[in-house]
Design an enzyme around this catalytic site. Structure first.
Site: not given
Length: 365
Positions: A324, A207-209
């Site tokens: 993502f 995941f991106d943040g």
């Protein structure tokens, strides 16, 4: 569109009005009569972690899409009927779905009566006639997908909440944006530029943040005032949790399933592994991200702060089943390195007008 960015794809259109009922019933009967060894009991939707995938996310339908675009609906349906005994090739979401099923197998071994598992739903605007080929393809690859939603040309998005959807993956960017607007975790999935072998025994999700797990608050600061002001803002608000982003709930669902393995003493052998892969700098803005996750009672197995460096090379080492990100250039960079990447169309970065509005509103602060 920026150079090197993936093109946004659309689902094929609806089929003809007349349904091939005998073909549909024959395929469905075959599917229902599969042996219990291959066909475990399906969980109740409200108890499961539901992953909805579109037909063009699960399978490659490039030729079918070309026929639909160039020759129209009737020829598209005719082609599908003529080839309904030929399975589709795997699409970008296929390895992800296989990994979900591998996790389910482990969960059923540990908790035979539990319904707290992944439940995969095929969500498509295709007609039932095309559904026969989809069922045949699912049987061919021994996938366990019992729930179908085929809407015959209408958008399936209105059904996502009824299916208790935790994540929706599609090749159609318009439908994904519609799902995001409905409050559903969703992403447009893209095929990588080359095939990379991924784990068959451990589900890996990266995941991106900001604007993915977290809100776009920090990105608004960057757009309005630049990086220096952003670093000052993050330091001043280090102990204030960020608001949640669109995929926070999906990470939460993954964490819930991970804890089922931890409670059996299998933390190191857990078949689910999560990664935070962010452009944030650890020293100047990383603490707030980690403290936000902690405030939610969540964690990722690995947290990788790149300080603006490209994400593709690192993702090549991780080899996640899916990554993502809300920025298309990060999606493109991941694709180039063989990673299945999914774009989350959320936040100020998606619309230049929103970015300008954010700059104007934040300028008064």
């Amino acid at each position: 569109m920026e150079p090197g960015q993936p093109r946004e794809a659309r689902e094929p259109g609806p089929g003809a009005e007349t349904a091939a009922v005998p073909r549909w019933e024959e395929a469905k009967t075959f599917y229902d009569n599969l042996s219990s060894k291959k066909k475990p009991k399906s969980p109740k939707p409200q108890n499961a972690v539901t992953i909805a995938v579109s037909s063009r996310a699960l399978f490659r339908m490039d030729e079918e899409q070309r026929i639909y675009t160039e020759q129209g609906v009737e020829e598209y349906v005719r082609y599908q009927l003529e080839h309904e005994n030929e399975p589709f090739s795997p699409g970008p979401a296929f390895p992800f779905v296989k990994a979900l099923e591998a996790v389910n197998k482990r969960l059923r071994e540990l908790y035979p009566d539990s319904e707290d598992i992944f439940d995969i739903v095929l969500m498509t605007n295709n007609h039932a006639q095309v559904g026969v080929r989809l069922i045949n393809s699912i049987n061919h690859y021994d996938l366990f997908i019992e729930r179908f939603c085929m809407t015959g040309g209408n958008s399936p998005i209105c059904y996502l909440k009824a299916y208790h959807t935790n994540l929706y993956l599609s090749a159609d960017a318009d439908k994904v944006r519609e799902a995001i607007d409905e409050g559903i975790a969703a992403a447009t999935i893209f095929s990588p530029s080359r095939d990379v072998v991924v784990s068959q025994s451990q589900l890996r999700v990266a995941f991106d943040g900001d604007a993915v797990l977290f809100s776009d608050e920090s990105e608004r600061i960057v757009k309005a005032h630049g990086l220096d002001r952003f670093f000052e803002h993050e330091k001043a608000h280090e102990n204030k949790p960020l608001a949640q982003g669109p995929l926070k709930g999906f990470l939460e669902a993954l964490g819930r399933l991970q804890k089922k393995f931890y409670s059996k003493g299998l933390r190191l052998e857990c078949p689910i592994r999560t990664y935070l892969v962010t452009a944030r700098s650890a020293a100047s803005s990383g603490a707030r991200a980690l403290k936000t996750l902690r405030s939610w009672g969540l964690e990722t197995d690995e947290a990788l702060f790149l300080a603006g460096a490209p994400k593709g090379p690192l993702l090549e080492k991780i080899r996640p089943h899916i990554f993502f990100d809300d920025q298309m250039f990060h999606v493109a960079g991941a694709q180039e390195m063989g990673t299945v990447a999914a774009h989350v169309p959320y936040g100020v970065a998606q619309n230049p007008r929103r970015a300008a509005a954010a700059k104007q509103s934040l300028g008064a602060q």
